[in-house]
Design a protein around this motif. Structure first.
Motif, PDB file in Angstrom:
ATOM      1  N   ASP A  86     -12.247  -8.838  14.099  1.00  0.00           N
ATOM      2  CA  ASP A  86     -12.005  -7.396  14.166  1.00  0.00           C
ATOM      3  C   ASP A  86     -10.516  -7.087  14.153  1.00  0.00           C
ATOM      4  OD1 ASP A  86     -14.680  -6.933  14.196  1.00  0.00           O
ATOM      5  OD2 ASP A  86     -14.834  -6.645  16.368  1.00  0.00           O
ATOM      6  N   ASN A  87      -9.759  -7.844  14.940  1.00  0.00           N
ATOM      7  CA  ASN A  87      -8.315  -7.613  14.979  1.00  0.00           C
ATOM      8  C   ASN A  87      -7.652  -7.911  13.636  1.00  0.00           C
ATOM      9  OD1 ASN A  87      -8.097  -6.686  17.617  1.00  0.00           O
ATOM     10  ND2 ASN A  87      -7.892  -8.737  18.478  1.00  0.00           N
ATOM     11  N   VAL A  88      -8.065  -9.038  13.009  1.00  0.00           N
ATOM     12  CA  VAL A  88      -7.498  -9.388  11.702  1.00  0.00           C
ATOM     13  C   VAL A  88      -7.828  -8.318  10.668  1.00  0.00           C
ATOM     14  CG1 VAL A  88      -7.617 -11.029   9.796  1.00  0.00           C
ATOM     15  CG2 VAL A  88      -7.464 -11.867  12.152  1.00  0.00           C
ATOM     16  N   ALA A  89      -9.082  -7.857  10.681  1.00  0.00           N
ATOM     17  CA  ALA A  89      -9.467  -6.834   9.715  1.00  0.00           C
ATOM     18  C   ALA A  89      -8.700  -5.538   9.950  1.00  0.00           C
ATOM     19  CB  ALA A  89     -10.972  -6.582   9.804  1.00  0.00           C
ATOM     20  N   ARG A  90      -8.555  -5.161  11.240  1.00  0.00           N
ATOM     21  CA  ARG A  90      -7.848  -3.924  11.553  1.00  0.00           C
ATOM     22  C   ARG A  90      -6.385  -4.003  11.095  1.00  0.00           C
ATOM     23  NH1 ARG A  90      -9.086  -3.764  16.398  1.00  0.00           N
ATOM     24  NH2 ARG A  90      -7.189  -4.606  17.378  1.00  0.00           N
ATOM     25  N   TRP A  91      -5.746  -5.127  11.390  1.00  0.00           N
ATOM     26  CA  TRP A  91      -4.354  -5.272  10.992  1.00  0.00           C
ATOM     27  C   TRP A  91      -4.208  -5.414   9.468  1.00  0.00           C
ATOM     28  CZ3 TRP A  91      -0.273  -4.052  13.601  1.00  0.00           C
ATOM     29  CH2 TRP A  91      -0.327  -4.037  15.019  1.00  0.00           C
ATOM     30  N   ALA A  92      -5.165  -6.071   8.835  1.00  0.00           N
ATOM     31  CA  ALA A  92      -5.107  -6.201   7.371  1.00  0.00           C
ATOM     32  C   ALA A  92      -5.209  -4.837   6.691  1.00  0.00           C
ATOM     33  CB  ALA A  92      -6.222  -7.121   6.888  1.00  0.00           C
ATOM     34  N   VAL A  93      -6.136  -4.017   7.206  1.00  0.00           N
ATOM     35  CA  VAL A  93      -6.277  -2.673   6.644  1.00  0.00           C
ATOM     36  C   VAL A  93      -5.001  -1.857   6.881  1.00  0.00           C
ATOM     37  CG1 VAL A  93      -7.530  -0.498   6.853  1.00  0.00           C
ATOM     38  CG2 VAL A  93      -8.784  -2.654   6.813  1.00  0.00           C
ATOM     39  N   ALA A  94      -4.445  -1.963   8.106  1.00  0.00           N
ATOM     40  CA  ALA A  94      -3.216  -1.213   8.422  1.00  0.00           C
ATOM     41  C   ALA A  94      -2.058  -1.660   7.550  1.00  0.00           C
ATOM     42  CB  ALA A  94      -2.877  -1.394   9.901  1.00  0.00           C
ATOM     43  N   VAL A  95      -1.895  -2.990   7.405  1.00  0.00           N
ATOM     44  CA  VAL A  95      -0.800  -3.509   6.581  1.00  0.00           C
ATOM     45  C   VAL A  95      -0.993  -3.121   5.122  1.00  0.00           C
ATOM     46  CG1 VAL A  95       0.274  -5.614   5.712  1.00  0.00           C
ATOM     47  CG2 VAL A  95      -0.256  -5.405   8.144  1.00  0.00           C
ATOM     48  N   GLY A  96      -2.252  -3.221   4.652  1.00  0.00           N
ATOM     49  CA  GLY A  96      -2.522  -2.833   3.267  1.00  0.00           C
ATOM     50  C   GLY A  96      -2.224  -1.368   3.015  1.00  0.00           C
ATOM     51  N   GLY A  97      -2.661  -0.496   3.944  1.00  0.00           N
ATOM     52  CA  GLY A  97      -2.393   0.935   3.788  1.00  0.00           C
ATOM     53  C   GLY A  97      -0.913   1.241   3.825  1.00  0.00           C
ATOM     54  N   LEU A  98      -0.203   0.632   4.784  1.00  0.00           N
ATOM     55  CA  LEU A  98       1.242   0.846   4.854  1.00  0.00           C
ATOM     56  C   LEU A  98       1.948   0.264   3.630  1.00  0.00           C
ATOM     57  CD1 LEU A  98       1.896   0.073   8.632  1.00  0.00           C
ATOM     58  CD2 LEU A  98       1.898   2.308   7.518  1.00  0.00           C
ATOM     59  N   GLY A  99       1.405  -0.844   3.118  1.00  0.00           N
ATOM     60  CA  GLY A  99       1.998  -1.439   1.918  1.00  0.00           C
ATOM     61  C   GLY A  99       1.872  -0.519   0.714  1.00  0.00           C
ATOM     62  N   VAL A 100       0.721   0.134   0.583  1.00  0.00           N
ATOM     63  CA  VAL A 100       0.530   1.081  -0.513  1.00  0.00           C
ATOM     64  C   VAL A 100       1.524   2.236  -0.395  1.00  0.00           C
ATOM     65  CG1 VAL A 100      -1.050   2.750  -1.537  1.00  0.00           C
ATOM     66  CG2 VAL A 100      -1.874   0.479  -0.892  1.00  0.00           C
ATOM     67  N   ILE A 101       1.648   2.779   0.827  1.00  0.00           N
ATOM     68  CA  ILE A 101       2.591   3.881   1.056  1.00  0.00           C
ATOM     69  C   ILE A 101       4.017   3.432   0.761  1.00  0.00           C
ATOM     70  CG2 ILE A 101       3.550   5.411   2.804  1.00  0.00           C
ATOM     71  CD1 ILE A 101       0.818   5.386   4.162  1.00  0.00           C
ATOM     72  N   ALA A 102       4.353   2.218   1.221  1.00  0.00           N
ATOM     73  CA  ALA A 102       5.704   1.702   0.975  1.00  0.00           C
ATOM     74  C   ALA A 102       5.959   1.498  -0.512  1.00  0.00           C
ATOM     75  CB  ALA A 102       5.908   0.391   1.738  1.00  0.00           C
ATOM     76  N   ALA A 103       4.955   0.995  -1.237  1.00  0.00           N
ATOM     77  CA  ALA A 103       5.122   0.768  -2.677  1.00  0.00           C
ATOM     78  C   ALA A 103       5.348   2.082  -3.414  1.00  0.00           C
ATOM     79  CB  ALA A 103       3.899   0.048  -3.234  1.00  0.00           C
ATOM     80  N   ILE A 104       4.566   3.093  -3.069  1.00  0.00           N
ATOM     81  CA  ILE A 104       4.726   4.398  -3.715  1.00  0.00           C
ATOM     82  C   ILE A 104       6.097   4.991  -3.389  1.00  0.00           C
ATOM     83  CG2 ILE A 104       3.848   6.757  -3.772  1.00  0.00           C
ATOM     84  CD1 ILE A 104       1.061   5.619  -3.337  1.00  0.00           C
ATOM     85  N   THR A 105       6.515   4.834  -2.135  1.00  0.00           N
ATOM     86  CA  THR A 105       7.831   5.350  -1.732  1.00  0.00           C
ATOM     87  C   THR A 105       8.948   4.638  -2.483  1.00  0.00           C
ATOM     88  OG1 THR A 105       6.944   5.834   0.475  1.00  0.00           O
ATOM     89  CG2 THR A 105       9.337   5.783   0.225  1.00  0.00           C
ATOM     90  N   LEU A 106       8.829   3.324  -2.614  1.00  0.00           N
ATOM     91  CA  LEU A 106       9.850   2.564  -3.333  1.00  0.00           C
ATOM     92  C   LEU A 106       9.889   2.949  -4.806  1.00  0.00           C
ATOM     93  CD1 LEU A 106       9.429  -1.002  -1.769  1.00  0.00           C
ATOM     94  CD2 LEU A 106      11.336   0.595  -1.452  1.00  0.00           C
ATOM     95  N   ILE A 107       8.727   3.188  -5.399  1.00  0.00           N
ATOM     96  CA  ILE A 107       8.690   3.633  -6.796  1.00  0.00           C
ATOM     97  C   ILE A 107       9.413   4.965  -6.943  1.00  0.00           C
ATOM     98  CG2 ILE A 107       7.158   4.480  -8.611  1.00  0.00           C
ATOM     99  CD1 ILE A 107       5.119   2.387  -7.711  1.00  0.00           C
ATOM    100  N   PHE A 108       9.143   5.873  -6.017  1.00  0.00           N
ATOM    101  CA  PHE A 108       9.793   7.186  -6.061  1.00  0.00           C
ATOM    102  C   PHE A 108      11.306   7.051  -5.966  1.00  0.00           C
ATOM    103  CE2 PHE A 108      11.599  10.718  -3.616  1.00  0.00           C
ATOM    104  CZ  PHE A 108      11.359  11.762  -4.495  1.00  0.00           C
ATOM    105  N   PHE A 109      11.774   6.269  -4.995  1.00  0.00           N
ATOM    106  CA  PHE A 109      13.220   6.142  -4.818  1.00  0.00           C
ATOM    107  C   PHE A 109      13.869   5.374  -5.967  1.00  0.00           C
ATOM    108  CE2 PHE A 109      12.272   7.194  -0.341  1.00  0.00           C
ATOM    109  CZ  PHE A 109      13.224   8.194  -0.165  1.00  0.00           C
ATOM    110  N   TYR A 110      13.148   4.444  -6.565  1.00  0.00           N
ATOM    111  CA  TYR A 110      13.706   3.749  -7.725  1.00  0.00           C
ATOM    112  C   TYR A 110      13.860   4.707  -8.913  1.00  0.00           C
ATOM    113  CZ  TYR A 110      14.279   0.554 -11.626  1.00  0.00           C
ATOM    114  OH  TYR A 110      14.755  -0.076 -12.752  1.00  0.00           O
ATOM    115  N   LEU A 111      12.861   5.561  -9.123  1.00  0.00           N
ATOM    116  CA  LEU A 111      12.968   6.555 -10.188  1.00  0.00           C
ATOM    117  C   LEU A 111      14.145   7.495  -9.933  1.00  0.00           C
ATOM    118  CD1 LEU A 111       9.197   7.468 -10.728  1.00  0.00           C
ATOM    119  CD2 LEU A 111      10.629   6.051 -12.180  1.00  0.00           C
ATOM    120  N   VAL A 112      14.289   7.931  -8.677  1.00  0.00           N
ATOM    121  CA  VAL A 112      15.415   8.804  -8.332  1.00  0.00           C
ATOM    122  C   VAL A 112      16.739   8.081  -8.557  1.00  0.00           C
ATOM    123  CG1 VAL A 112      16.546  10.032  -6.443  1.00  0.00           C
ATOM    124  CG2 VAL A 112      14.069  10.180  -6.717  1.00  0.00           C
TER     125      VAL A 112
END
Length: 755
Positions: free
Chosen positions: A30-56
């Protein structure tokens, strides 16, 4: 408490080693799944943010201002008795050329003023140079007008060698038509202009207040490749004023004559035996007088400066009657002081202007930008020159020759150039145009993102027009009316369509669907009539059949009977194609659309894109919408039916309202897919960046444009960064649409959550 309950449970031992290990393992999972989902979600947000700042990061340099930085000043070469008539710089900005009245061509270091080489024009005895001109802004072919009415044509250049791996720039001077002066007039020449092409050399000058001109037809010896000139004297028509300055177009069609005051005489010289005064144009407003005229790079536009500090861009434009006239395109303001000189850039549609107080301005015509204004001299600037790369500036002012570094990397970009109509050279009126490259150096980049954005929305609109009703209607029937057994087969099949590569869909659309539609255009439109009529007719017949026959088909499987009906209706529609085309469209609907309705037809058009991209978007919308409808709690449907509502009333007033947030999300996600689609649009349209809502015309989208032009763009160039700007626009559009969709979805969920 939980532990005590387990320990006090009678008859069951929950504390055995095996159960403890199982609970520990489950807790770990349960803990691994919870942290995996959290890391994956934050990773998606971070990737989108990095794409935005790279374009800028890639786009930001487009909007940086220009700067002029002094590098060095030298005075040892200034000679008041021999003032410079012309200055220029070579490619690297290391060697400057100045030409004076004695015919001296002095090549010096731009940073120190040290002599590098010196040449002398073959002037006749007792003469001096009175005027100088170049063939064009980017040409080194020169004509020197002399005090005896003759002219010398010469060409300067720089040869680069690498002895001992050290770069050495060697100035050279050539005489492509010989060293003998060419006779133009009988008195001193006060101004001169020339235009050289493969056919002839045309030279015009002002001698003793009168215009003189001559043309030299060229004959090339095929063995020696030597060019000989045959002179053809020309008599120019009279003009209503005193000539002050002449400029001949590079294509030798129009001769512009600045007269004393504010008028310009335009002489048609396209045919040497039929020269005539075409028109006279007033170039200023009020009492201002013209002080200088120069051609912009390419010789299509004329720049005029007046004594009020205004610089105007003019161009020959055809009117509605197919008549040529000189039209004012745009204006630039330096100061309120008179303009003394205008210098066009060598490779861009920009120019520099100087006034009587030593102020210098850098401007760019297409973007309509006044980039920078600075005071570079304490008085009148004698001469100035800009390097071919537009990164160095040389100013011969009152205190010496100043060498300056110019940083002006992206002058082509402005809000008006990107999003508003621009009056480009050669166009009859302002237009939205995207054309980033051409085959010659005189090209004017047209970098409007408006037609690309329009094409993106146009492609998405026609795709959604097809996909949305079909996908939502299919989702409603599949989730609410279809038998579970049939649903388990139909839904995976439709979702499997989404796995089909879009490059395959684009390939089929471009090579198979587009010709099919063109050859069966009446049949395609007949489908819109025949298929609905066929379905309604079958429903009427089915309803009239005996109950025994109708009840033989299991409930929820009736949709399977529509498959042959749709196929048969489509076959009938296509089989009627020739009959319909002959009966209503004189045998050719495409020609009829063009000739009778004035609607142009392009084989790869928005209709093809709508069908192909709609096919790609349908699975996305269908899957999400079907899940939303199927997930509506059954007790809501049963309750509505129990209260006497019909299945249709239950669907419209209960099920769809409850599922509306999910349906809306499905449509928005489908729209995002359509907006960002690349390969289908790239392969199934004419890929022409035009603004036309016509369904039979093509378009170019932002995504397709990036895919086509990014591999060919120069890294760091304006074109390269504008493609990143297009990507940023696409990113922001998707972000805004998705954000708005989420807000609407949240409100719908809140509104109908009480059902």
């Amino acid at each position: 408490m939980y532990q005590k309950t387990i320990e006090n449970s009678p008859g069951v031992d929950f504390n055995t080693p095996a159960l403890k290990r199982k609970r520990s393992l489950r807790f770990l999972k349960d803990n691994v799944a919870r942290w995996a989902v959290a890391v994956g979600g934050l990773g998606v947000i971070a990737a989108i943010t990095l794409i935005f700042f790279y374009l800028v990061y890639e786009v930001a340099p487009l909007f940086k201002g220009a700067t002029i930085t002094p590098q060095s000043t030298w005075t040892q070469s200034i000679d008041q008795d021999k003032p410079s008539l012309y200055m220029s710089m070579e490619e690297q900005g290391e060697i400057a050329l100045s030409i004076n009245r004695l015919g001296e061509l002095n090549f010096r270091s731009t940073r120190t003023g040290d002599d590098k080489a010196r040449f002398y024009l073959p002037l006749p005895t007792g003469t001096e140079v009175t005027t100088l001109t170049s063939d064009s802004a980017d040409s080194t072919l020169m004509a020197a007008g002399l005090s005896d009415g003759q002219a010398i044509v010469f060409k300067y250049g720089h040869k680069i060698s690498w002895p001992n791996d050290q770069r050495v720039i060697t100035p050279v001077v050539e005489y492509p038509y010989g060293k003998e002066p060419l006779t133009l007039g009988n008195a001193s020449l006060s101004d001169i202009t020339l235009a050289d092409n493969d056919r002839q050399l045309f030279i015009a000058a002002i001698s003793n207040g009168k215009m003189v001109a001559t043309a030299f037809s060229k004959e090339e010896n095929f063995l020696t490749e030597e060019v000989t000139l045959e002179q053809q004297p020309i008599t120019l028509p009279a003009i209503p004023g005193t000539p002050e300055q002449l400029k001949i177009e590079p294509d030798q069609r129009w001769l512009f004559v600045r007269m004393t005051g504010d008028e310009m005489a335009i002489i048609n010289v396209a045919r040497m035996n039929q020269l005539y005064l075409h028109s006279v144009t007033d170039l200023t407003v009020g009492d201002a007088n013209i002080t200088d005229i120069q051609f912009l790079l390419g010789g299509v536009s004329l720049l005029t400066g007046d004594d009020s500090g205004l610089i105007s861009q003019w161009s020959m434009v055809r009117d509605d009657n197919n008549e040529w006239s000189l039209q004012r395109i745009r204006d630039f303001k330096l100061t309120d002081n008179p303009i003394t000189s205008i210098k066009p850039e060598h490779r861009r549609k920009g120019f520099l202007a100087a006034d009587t107080e030593g102020n210098v301005g850098v401007f760019y015509t297409t973007a309509g930008r006044s980039i920078i204004r600075e005071k570079l001299s304490d008085g009148v600037i004698n001469q100035m020159a800009i390097s071919p790369r537009s990164n160095y500036l040389l100013v011969d002012g009152q205190n010496g020759v100043e060498f300056l570094r110019v940083k002006n990397e992206h002058p082509e970009v402005s809000f008006s150039a990107l999003w508003q109509k621009v009056w480009y050279e050669g166009y009859e009126q302002p237009e939205y145009i995207w054309q980033s490259s051409a085959s010659n150096n005189d090209f004017e980049p047209k970098l409007s993102l408006t037609p690309l954005s329009f094409g993106t929305l146009k492609a998405a609109f026609y795709a959604m027009l097809l996909a949305t009703p079909l996908a939502i209607a299919g989702a409603i029937y599949t989730a609410y009316f279809m038998a579970p057994g049939m649903r388990r087969k139909v839904k995976p099949m439709i979702e499997l369509m989404e796995a089909l590569p879009t490059v395959i869909l684009g390939f089929l659309a471009g090579l198979w669907l587009a010709p099919l539609i063109e050859n069966n255009l009446p049949g395609i439109f007949a489908l819109l009539l025949f298929v609905p009529v066929g379905i309604l007719l079958f429903a009427f017949i089915w309803d009239a059949l005996p109950s025994k026959i109708r009840h033989s088909v299991p409930e929820g499987w009736q949709a399977a009977l529509l498959v042959p009906v749709v196929l048969l209706s489509g076959y009938v529609a296509f089989s009627m194609n020739t009959v319909l085309e002959v009966t209503f469209f004189n045998g050719d609907m495409r020609t009829w659309l063009t000739s009778e309705l004035g609607i142009p037809y392009d084989q790869r058009n928005a209709l093809v894109v709508g069908l192909a991209m709609g096919f790609a978007v349908i699975p996305t919308i269908f899957s999400i919408a079907e899940d939303a409808i199927f997930s509506v709690p059954k007790h809501l449907s049963y309750g509505s039916l129990a209260l006497g509502a019909t299945p249709w009333q239950t669907l419209v007033r209960v099920v769809l309202l409850t599922a509306s947030p999910g349906i809306f999300s499905a449509v928005m996600i489908g729209m995002g897919r359509a907006v960002g689609e690349t390969m289908i649009v790239l392969m199934a349209t004419g890929n022409t960046p035009i603004m036309d809502v016509n369904i039979f015309e093509g378009m170019r989208t932002l995504a397709a444009n990036i895919a086509v032009e990014m591999p060919e763009s120069e890294v760091g160039s304006s074109h390269y960064r504008i493609l990143f700007l297009a990507a940023l626009v696409l990113f922001l559009f998707t972000f805004v649409v998705n954000t708005a969709a989420e807000i609407v979805r949240h409100r719908l969920r809140k509104k109908y959550s009480s059902l």
